[in-house]
Design an enzyme around this catalytic site. Structure first.
Site, PDB file in Angstrom:
ATOM      1  N   SER A  20       1.015  -1.144  -0.131  1.00 38.85           N
ATOM      2  CA  SER A  20       0.002  -0.263   0.281  1.00 38.85           C
ATOM      3  C   SER A  20       0.299   0.963   0.356  1.00 38.85           C
ATOM      4  O   SER A  20       2.016   0.328  -0.418  1.00 38.85           O
ATOM      5  CB  SER A  20      -0.986  -0.233   0.897  1.00 38.85           C
ATOM      6  OG  SER A  20      -1.929   1.090   1.083  1.00 38.85           O
ATOM      7  N   TYR A  53      -4.977   8.024  -6.184  1.00 38.56           N
ATOM      8  CA  TYR A  53      -4.147   6.771  -5.706  1.00 38.56           C
ATOM      9  C   TYR A  53      -4.497   6.436  -4.307  1.00 38.56           C
ATOM     10  O   TYR A  53      -4.693   5.557  -3.903  1.00 38.56           O
ATOM     11  CB  TYR A  53      -3.046   7.633  -5.851  1.00 38.56           C
ATOM     12  CG  TYR A  53      -1.814   6.868  -5.260  1.00 38.56           C
ATOM     13  CD1 TYR A  53      -1.378   6.326  -6.284  1.00 38.56           C
ATOM     14  CD2 TYR A  53      -0.888   7.356  -4.336  1.00 38.56           C
ATOM     15  CE1 TYR A  53      -0.311   4.842  -5.709  1.00 38.56           C
ATOM     16  CE2 TYR A  53      -0.104   6.243  -3.612  1.00 38.56           C
ATOM     17  CZ  TYR A  53       0.786   4.885  -4.566  1.00 38.56           C
ATOM     18  OH  TYR A  53       1.114   4.488  -3.711  1.00 38.56           O
ATOM     19  N   LYS A  97      -5.862   2.474  -2.585  1.00 40.18           N
ATOM     20  CA  LYS A  97      -4.736   2.236  -1.565  1.00 40.18           C
ATOM     21  C   LYS A  97      -5.622   2.073  -0.396  1.00 40.18           C
ATOM     22  O   LYS A  97      -5.139   1.375   0.499  1.00 40.18           O
ATOM     23  CB  LYS A  97      -3.224   3.175  -1.439  1.00 40.18           C
ATOM     24  CG  LYS A  97      -2.272   3.224  -2.238  1.00 40.18           C
ATOM     25  CD  LYS A  97      -1.861   1.759  -2.404  1.00 40.18           C
ATOM     26  CE  LYS A  97      -0.654   1.649  -3.775  1.00 40.18           C
ATOM     27  NZ  LYS A  97      -0.099   0.321  -3.896  1.00 40.18           N
TER      28      LYS A  97
END
Length: 286
Positions: free
Chosen positions: A141, A155, A159
């Site tokens: 991650s 993003y 994650k």
């Protein structure tokens, strides 16, 4: 502890042609372990490993969005090496833009690689792990998977999804001899912030000048990041070999400082909303 001690372990690593993934594959080979390494260019991957003994390497070009292709890669791994012990979902790329600036196609592309690609790997690897009641899944991650920042919305969304998926999976397989670890690096001195690995807004919208400044600052950052990818890869190897890592394994003093600071702030937020939170209970029900 699920890492084998009597024979070379077999790893499956995605996103292996550059950065952290490449360094991890190099260290796995140097240990004498077997590794299937997937990337968009097997030729580039093998060339980047010049100087390493690649006799225990299976380099594959795999579209992680294609479930059948991923399944075939897992099958090829077991046919080549006879087993599968550690899976590392590392594939992904960065993206900087305001939420409003992210197109539908850009959002779907990110989730296809970062979430659904990892999910395809999990679905393909878990039957083998369940059958032998051992195995280790390491999902890479980011500190941005724990703490979101302006401009990192796409993003972070991907994650954060990996974090939730991994936490649920860990509980599901805890009684099956399968370990799950989420690795959350801070800034590593890799190509991650260079154009080859970083997408930006294709159309800039007025009002997000602060995002433009933040993007420019990050594009100027390569070569100055605190984190060492060699040490980060060694830490991931140690996670697998020791079998003693927590579910959340932060990497980097920057990641640790950001996460612990955010944890304190989150506790303060919860406390600030406590009085209102308890007003929604049905009276008399404990």
């Amino acid at each position: 502890m699920t890492y084998p001690t009597t024979h070379p372990a077999t790893w499956f690593v995605t996103g292996a042609s550059r950065g952290l993934g490449l360094e991890l594959v190099r260290q796995i080979l140097d240990r004498g372990d077997n590794v299937t390494a997937t990337s968009r260019s097997a030729e580039r991957l093998v060339a980047a490993l010049d100087g390493s003994d690649t006799s225990r390497l299976l380099a594959l070009e795999v579209d992680l969005r294609d479930e059948q292709a991923v399944s075939a890669a897992i099958t090829a791994t077991i046919e080549r090496f006879g087993d599968l012990d550690v899976v590392v979902n590392n594939a992904g790329y960065g993206f900087l833009a305001a939420v409003e600036e992210v197109t539908d196609a850009q959002a779907r592309d990110m989730f296809d690689v970062q979430l659904f690609g990892a999910w395809n790997v999990l679905r393909s690897a878990l039957p083998t792990f369940r059958a032998k009641r051992s195995g280790h899944i390491i999902n890479v991650s980011s500190i941005v998977g724990l703490v979101a920042f302006p401009g990192w919305g796409l993003y972070a969304a991907g994650k954060f999804a990996i974090e939730g998926l991994s936490a649920s999976l860990a509980g599901e397989v805890a009684g099956l001899g399968i370990d799950v670890t989420i690795v959350e690096p801070g800034y590593l001195r890799t190509d991650f912030l260079k154009p080859v690995s970083l997408g930006v807004a294709s159309t800039e919208i007025e009002g997000y000048e602060a995002i433009r400044e933040m993007t420019a600052a990050h594009q100027a950052m390569p070569g100055t990041q605190l984190g060492d990818p060699v040490r980060a890869a060694a830490a991931i190897v140690d996670v697998a070999v020791s079998g003693a890592a927590p579910l959340h394994q932060l990497l980097g003093s920057d990641s640790y400082a950001i996460a612990t600071g955010a944890l304190k702030g989150l506790a303060e937020e919860f406390e600030a909303g406590h009085a209102r939170a308890i007003t929604t209970d049905i009276p008399g029900v404990n």
